[in-house]
Design a protein around this motif. Structure first.
Motif, PDB file in Angstrom:
ATOM      1  N   SER A   1     -38.250  56.061 -82.302  1.00  0.00           N
ATOM      2  CA  SER A   1     -38.018  54.546 -81.945  1.00  0.00           C
ATOM      3  C   SER A   1     -36.652  54.483 -81.604  1.00  0.00           C
ATOM      4  O   SER A   1     -35.763  54.920 -82.352  1.00  0.00           O
ATOM      5  N   ARG A   2     -36.234  53.689 -80.532  1.00  0.00           N
ATOM      6  CA  ARG A   2     -34.904  53.380 -80.486  1.00  0.00           C
ATOM      7  C   ARG A   2     -34.459  52.030 -80.386  1.00  0.00           C
ATOM      8  O   ARG A   2     -35.178  51.084 -79.812  1.00  0.00           O
ATOM      9  N   THR A   3     -33.464  51.807 -80.995  1.00  0.00           N
ATOM     10  CA  THR A   3     -32.969  50.170 -81.156  1.00  0.00           C
ATOM     11  C   THR A   3     -31.820  49.930 -80.185  1.00  0.00           C
ATOM     12  O   THR A   3     -30.941  50.878 -80.603  1.00  0.00           O
ATOM     13  N   TYR A   4     -31.809  49.106 -79.306  1.00  0.00           N
ATOM     14  CA  TYR A   4     -30.587  48.550 -78.595  1.00  0.00           C
ATOM     15  C   TYR A   4     -30.215  47.408 -78.984  1.00  0.00           C
ATOM     16  O   TYR A   4     -31.254  46.469 -78.834  1.00  0.00           O
ATOM     17  N   THR A   5     -29.112  46.995 -78.760  1.00  0.00           N
ATOM     18  CA  THR A   5     -28.672  45.555 -78.798  1.00  0.00           C
ATOM     19  C   THR A   5     -27.703  45.165 -77.493  1.00  0.00           C
ATOM     20  O   THR A   5     -26.644  45.892 -77.339  1.00  0.00           O
ATOM     21  N   VAL A   6     -28.045  44.263 -76.855  1.00  0.00           N
ATOM     22  CA  VAL A   6     -27.410  43.495 -75.838  1.00  0.00           C
ATOM     23  C   VAL A   6     -26.451  42.445 -76.159  1.00  0.00           C
ATOM     24  O   VAL A   6     -26.936  41.523 -76.891  1.00  0.00           O
ATOM     25  N   ARG A   7     -25.060  42.657 -76.135  1.00  0.00           N
ATOM     26  CA  ARG A   7     -24.088  41.697 -76.589  1.00  0.00           C
ATOM     27  C   ARG A   7     -23.483  40.934 -75.395  1.00  0.00           C
ATOM     28  O   ARG A   7     -23.477  41.369 -74.342  1.00  0.00           O
ATOM     29  N   TYR A   8     -23.004  39.757 -75.567  1.00  0.00           N
ATOM     30  CA  TYR A   8     -22.383  38.887 -74.704  1.00  0.00           C
ATOM     31  C   TYR A   8     -20.912  39.753 -74.504  1.00  0.00           C
ATOM     32  O   TYR A   8     -20.528  39.607 -73.235  1.00  0.00           O
ATOM     33  N   GLY A   9     -20.307  40.201 -75.353  1.00  0.00           N
ATOM     34  CA  GLY A   9     -19.216  40.924 -75.212  1.00  0.00           C
ATOM     35  C   GLY A   9     -18.208  40.232 -74.580  1.00  0.00           C
ATOM     36  O   GLY A   9     -17.657  39.231 -74.894  1.00  0.00           O
ATOM     37  N   ALA A  10     -17.809  40.844 -73.480  1.00  0.00           N
ATOM     38  CA  ALA A  10     -16.583  40.116 -72.797  1.00  0.00           C
ATOM     39  C   ALA A  10     -16.797  38.888 -72.069  1.00  0.00           C
ATOM     40  O   ALA A  10     -15.792  38.254 -71.660  1.00  0.00           O
ATOM     41  N   ALA A  11     -18.045  38.402 -72.120  1.00  0.00           N
ATOM     42  CA  ALA A  11     -18.458  37.125 -71.517  1.00  0.00           C
ATOM     43  C   ALA A  11     -17.920  35.879 -72.266  1.00  0.00           C
ATOM     44  O   ALA A  11     -17.644  34.968 -71.889  1.00  0.00           O
ATOM     45  N   PHE A  12     -17.573  36.321 -73.668  1.00  0.00           N
ATOM     46  CA  PHE A  12     -16.983  34.978 -74.498  1.00  0.00           C
ATOM     47  C   PHE A  12     -15.555  34.944 -73.962  1.00  0.00           C
ATOM     48  O   PHE A  12     -14.941  36.176 -74.307  1.00  0.00           O
ATOM     49  N   GLY A  13     -15.298  33.854 -73.442  1.00  0.00           N
ATOM     50  CA  GLY A  13     -13.699  33.642 -72.946  1.00  0.00           C
ATOM     51  C   GLY A  13     -12.789  33.004 -74.003  1.00  0.00           C
ATOM     52  O   GLY A  13     -11.630  32.734 -73.549  1.00  0.00           O
ATOM     53  N   GLY A  14     -13.165  32.710 -75.191  1.00  0.00           N
ATOM     54  CA  GLY A  14     -12.430  32.242 -76.256  1.00  0.00           C
ATOM     55  C   GLY A  14     -12.828  30.805 -76.368  1.00  0.00           C
ATOM     56  O   GLY A  14     -13.573  30.020 -75.516  1.00  0.00           O
ATOM     57  N   PHE A  15     -12.153  30.212 -77.445  1.00  0.00           N
ATOM     58  CA  PHE A  15     -12.204  28.566 -77.379  1.00  0.00           C
ATOM     59  C   PHE A  15     -11.483  27.832 -76.500  1.00  0.00           C
ATOM     60  O   PHE A  15     -10.249  28.186 -76.341  1.00  0.00           O
ATOM     61  N   SER A  16     -12.037  26.613 -76.237  1.00  0.00           N
ATOM     62  CA  SER A  16     -11.271  25.783 -75.094  1.00  0.00           C
ATOM     63  C   SER A  16     -10.634  24.754 -75.752  1.00  0.00           C
ATOM     64  O   SER A  16     -10.817  24.417 -77.020  1.00  0.00           O
ATOM     65  N   GLN A  17      -9.711  24.100 -75.056  1.00  0.00           N
ATOM     66  CA  GLN A  17      -9.112  22.757 -75.568  1.00  0.00           C
ATOM     67  C   GLN A  17      -9.970  21.744 -75.877  1.00  0.00           C
ATOM     68  O   GLN A  17     -10.946  21.619 -75.188  1.00  0.00           O
ATOM     69  N   PRO A  18      -9.651  21.097 -76.858  1.00  0.00           N
ATOM     70  CA  PRO A  18      -8.448  20.933 -77.408  1.00  0.00           C
ATOM     71  C   PRO A  18      -8.376  21.773 -78.388  1.00  0.00           C
ATOM     72  O   PRO A  18      -7.205  21.445 -79.447  1.00  0.00           O
ATOM     73  N   ILE A  19      -8.841  22.902 -78.666  1.00  0.00           N
ATOM     74  CA  ILE A  19      -8.559  23.596 -79.904  1.00  0.00           C
ATOM     75  C   ILE A  19      -7.736  24.953 -79.235  1.00  0.00           C
ATOM     76  O   ILE A  19      -8.237  25.491 -78.357  1.00  0.00           O
ATOM     77  N   ASN A  20      -6.485  24.979 -79.865  1.00  0.00           N
ATOM     78  CA  ASN A  20      -5.942  26.196 -79.538  1.00  0.00           C
ATOM     79  C   ASN A  20      -6.246  27.795 -80.279  1.00  0.00           C
ATOM     80  O   ASN A  20      -6.760  27.520 -81.242  1.00  0.00           O
ATOM     81  N   GLY A  21      -6.133  28.504 -79.601  1.00  0.00           N
ATOM     82  CA  GLY A  21      -6.348  29.994 -80.056  1.00  0.00           C
ATOM     83  C   GLY A  21      -5.769  30.378 -81.138  1.00  0.00           C
ATOM     84  O   GLY A  21      -6.136  31.308 -81.999  1.00  0.00           O
ATOM     85  N   ASP A  22      -4.643  29.667 -81.427  1.00  0.00           N
ATOM     86  CA  ASP A  22      -3.956  30.182 -82.635  1.00  0.00           C
ATOM     87  C   ASP A  22      -4.130  29.376 -83.932  1.00  0.00           C
ATOM     88  O   ASP A  22      -3.579  29.641 -84.895  1.00  0.00           O
ATOM     89  N   GLY A  23      -4.996  28.626 -83.900  1.00  0.00           N
ATOM     90  CA  GLY A  23      -5.579  28.096 -85.193  1.00  0.00           C
ATOM     91  C   GLY A  23      -4.673  27.049 -85.632  1.00  0.00           C
ATOM     92  O   GLY A  23      -4.939  26.485 -86.804  1.00  0.00           O
ATOM     93  N   LYS A  24      -3.896  26.428 -84.904  1.00  0.00           N
ATOM     94  CA  LYS A  24      -2.765  25.551 -85.597  1.00  0.00           C
ATOM     95  C   LYS A  24      -3.424  24.140 -84.859  1.00  0.00           C
ATOM     96  O   LYS A  24      -2.483  22.994 -85.168  1.00  0.00           O
ATOM     97  N   SER A  25      -4.276  23.697 -84.044  1.00  0.00           N
ATOM     98  CA  SER A  25      -4.630  22.438 -83.771  1.00  0.00           C
ATOM     99  C   SER A  25      -5.031  21.599 -84.940  1.00  0.00           C
ATOM    100  O   SER A  25      -5.757  21.957 -85.800  1.00  0.00           O
ATOM    101  N   ARG A  26      -4.254  20.368 -84.869  1.00  0.00           N
ATOM    102  CA  ARG A  26      -4.606  19.382 -86.154  1.00  0.00           C
ATOM    103  C   ARG A  26      -5.317  18.193 -85.644  1.00  0.00           C
ATOM    104  O   ARG A  26      -4.864  17.542 -84.656  1.00  0.00           O
ATOM    105  N   PHE A  27      -6.282  17.808 -86.331  1.00  0.00           N
ATOM    106  CA  PHE A  27      -7.277  16.945 -86.206  1.00  0.00           C
ATOM    107  C   PHE A  27      -6.930  15.569 -87.424  1.00  0.00           C
ATOM    108  O   PHE A  27      -7.291  16.304 -88.372  1.00  0.00           O
ATOM    109  N   LYS A  28      -7.231  14.402 -87.037  1.00  0.00           N
ATOM    110  CA  LYS A  28      -7.249  13.379 -87.928  1.00  0.00           C
ATOM    111  C   LYS A  28      -8.621  13.314 -88.597  1.00  0.00           C
ATOM    112  O   LYS A  28      -9.747  13.412 -87.939  1.00  0.00           O
ATOM    113  N   LEU A  29      -8.441  13.217 -90.170  1.00  0.00           N
ATOM    114  CA  LEU A  29      -9.828  13.176 -90.873  1.00  0.00           C
ATOM    115  C   LEU A  29     -10.735  11.901 -90.368  1.00  0.00           C
ATOM    116  O   LEU A  29      -9.997  10.920 -90.137  1.00  0.00           O
TER     117      LEU A  29
END
Length: 542
Positions: free
Chosen positions: A409-437
């Motif tokens: 038996s062989r098991t393979y996993t297909v991933r999105y890999g490089a297809a994920f381009g990161g999070f888009s605005q208004p969230i910054n990639g450095d994790g410093k975006s601030r939102f009002k409660l």
């Protein structure tokens, strides 16, 4: 008496007859010499001697006894004195010989008082004749006794002599050879061939004896050959001499087995329905023999190498050395499982969807070089995601005709890999975006392959509080977009969007408890349907 002597003197001129009378006086006045022809004591007076008959050329001997016979007045010159020791002499005429075997005869001490005809015994002689012709033979025997006389008168001889002459007869006969009544001597010489260590022979056995006899034998050796098989047989040899006498000897305990033993073999374990084994095969032969017995009851051999059409041969022997062979063939052994020869990536491979594209179903080419394939099959399990990402499983198996099996038996996993381009605005990639409660946070990302968006992904959002102290950063604008209900991102405008309301609580997928937002640092996690996650931190402030 005086007148008689004077008369004898007057007749002296009459010749030898008168002289004989002087030597052998009248029996009435002198002791006599007596010969017993039967040779047995007591002595009885014989008038003749019959020597009997003998084969021509064969000596014939007769022993006779000699005695002095009392006769006359003691004191007579021709009467022996008391205790006189007499000497015996003898002569013979004709074709005979005589010898004195005991020449001493003693007169008893009371001879002077003995009555007439009393015998003084003790002397013996033998007369021998060898017939040279067939028929009667004859002659005479003269025996003389000489010793001290009883007269002591002057003018008479001191020694007294008395003699007797008897005729002898014998018969010569023609005889055949002497009859041989003695059996010959028979001796065992050999038993050929000798029995083996088990006491058996597997060929005819010949027993030989030697024959000996002083008169000669019909054959110097005799033999008997046993050609029939059997246990404890015996052979008898008979020797015959020239006279027809026989002697025999028997040799027993001869065991002959001329027949080979019986042998039969079988293989274990038995081959399967295809005629194959997938392990070592033991071949066992049973040995039996009805006469001498099998040397070993069974013979066993093991075949452990693989191959088709193998065979094994064994030999059974009986105690006589006879052998029988048997071959058990058609033995097929395959120890090796078939090969699957599966194509495609190795098991456990992680495949980037954008690099490899959709995963094709692998294939297999099962084979078996020895017994050949009996059955084979495969299966393919793939995810139901629209994009084709997720876990794939390929299984293949095969069985050869020897029942060797292999599976993979062989098991393979297909991933999105490089297809994920990161999070888009208004969230910054450095994790410093601030939102009002209480505001709405637009959470966005893109999946693209070679510039083309992937629209069929399934993405879920998870939130968790990192700490209660928001980090410094950039205050983002307040979104007026309507909040997303549930947990799934929606695809719109080539991107995936989830409007997270921080006013109401959020219930993570699989949970039944809502999480209330507070000021602090929060971790937002996207769970993609390829089994991977992507996370970013945001800051919620009052």
């Amino acid at each position: 008496m005086t007148k008689l002597r004077n008369a004898l003197r007057r007749c002296a001129v009459a010749g030898s007859a008168a002289a004989l009378l002087l030597v052998a006086p009248l029996g009435a006045h002198a002791d006599n010499t007596v010969v017993d022809g039967d040779g047995v004591v007591p002595v009885t007076e014989s008038a003749s001697i019959d020597l009997g008959s003998s084969c021509v050329g064969t000596p014939l001997t007769k022993v006779v006894q000699v005695a002095a016979k009392r006769n006359g007045n003691y004191g007579n010159p021709q009467v022996f004195a008391n205790d006189a020791v007499l000497t015996t002499t003898a002569s013979v005429t004709g074709a005979a010989a005589v010898s004195v075997t005991d020449g001493s005869l003693k007169i008893p001490s009371n001879w002077d008082r003995a009555d007439n005809n009393v015998m003084a015994e003790g002397s013996a002689l033998s007369i021998t004749v060898t017939p040279t012709v067939q028929g009667g033979l004859s002659g005479s025997l003269t025996v003389e006794l000489s010793g001290t006389g009883s007269s002591n008168k002057t003018g008479y001889p001191v020694t007294t002599t008395t003699r007797v002459t008897l005729p002898w007869t014998a018969t010569g006969v023609t005889c055949g050879p002497a009859k041989d009544t003695t059996d010959p001597v028979i001796r065992w010489v050999s038993t050929t061939p000798a029995a083996n260590a088990q006491g058996w022979s597997n060929v005819p056995v010949t027993v030989t004896w030697s024959c000996e006899d002083a008169g000669g034998v019909a054959a110097p050796t005799v033999s008997q050959t046993l050609s029939s098989e059997g246990a404890n047989q015996s052979a008898t040899g008979i020797c015959t001499d020239a006279a027809g006498n026989t002697a025999s000897d028997t040799v027993s305990g001869i065991n002959i087995d001329l027949t080979a033993p019986t042998i039969g073999g079988s293989a274990s374990p038995a081959a399967n329905g295809n005629g194959w084994n997938n392990g070592a095969v033991t071949v066992t032969w049973t040995c039996s023999d009805s006469l001498s017995g099998a040397l070993n009851d069974t013979v066993t051999k093991v075949l452990s190498a693989e191959g088709a059409g193998q065979s094994e041969t064994a030999t059974c022997a009986d105690k006589a050395g006879n052998t029988a062979d048997d071959t058990v063939g058609g033995i097929n052994i395959d120890l090796t499982a078939p090969s699957l020869n599966i194509s495609g990536p190795a098991s456990g491979a992680s495949i980037d969807l954008c690099t490899a594209g959709a995963l094709d179903r692998p294939s297999f080419a099962p084979s078996d070089a020895l017994s050949g394939l009996a059955t084979s099959n495969d299966s393919w399990s793939q995810p139901t995601t629209g994009s084709g990402v997720g876990s794939y499983t390929y299984s293949a198996w095969a069985t050869d005709k020897a029942d060797n099996s292999t599976a993979e038996s062989r098991t393979y996993t297909v991933r999105y890999g490089a297809a994920f381009g990161g999070f888009s605005q208004p969230i910054n990639g450095d994790g410093k975006s601030r939102f009002k409660l209480g505001s709405t946070i637009p959470v966005k990302f893109q999946l693209t392959c070679n510039g083309s968006p992937i629209s069929t992904a399934v993405a879920k959002l998870y939130v968790s509080n990192a700490d209660l102290n928001p980090d410094a950063g950039i205050d983002e604008a307040i979104s007026t977009s309507a909040a997303t209900s549930g947990n799934l991102f929606r695809f719109s405008d080539s991107q995936y969007i989830f409007n997270l309301s921080t006013k109401a609580g959020y219930t993570n997928p699989g949970s039944s408890t809502a999480t209330a937002f507070t000021a602090g640092s929060w971790k937002l996690t996207v769970a993609l349907d390829d089994g991977t996650t992507r996370s970013i931190n945001v800051q919620i402030i009052k």
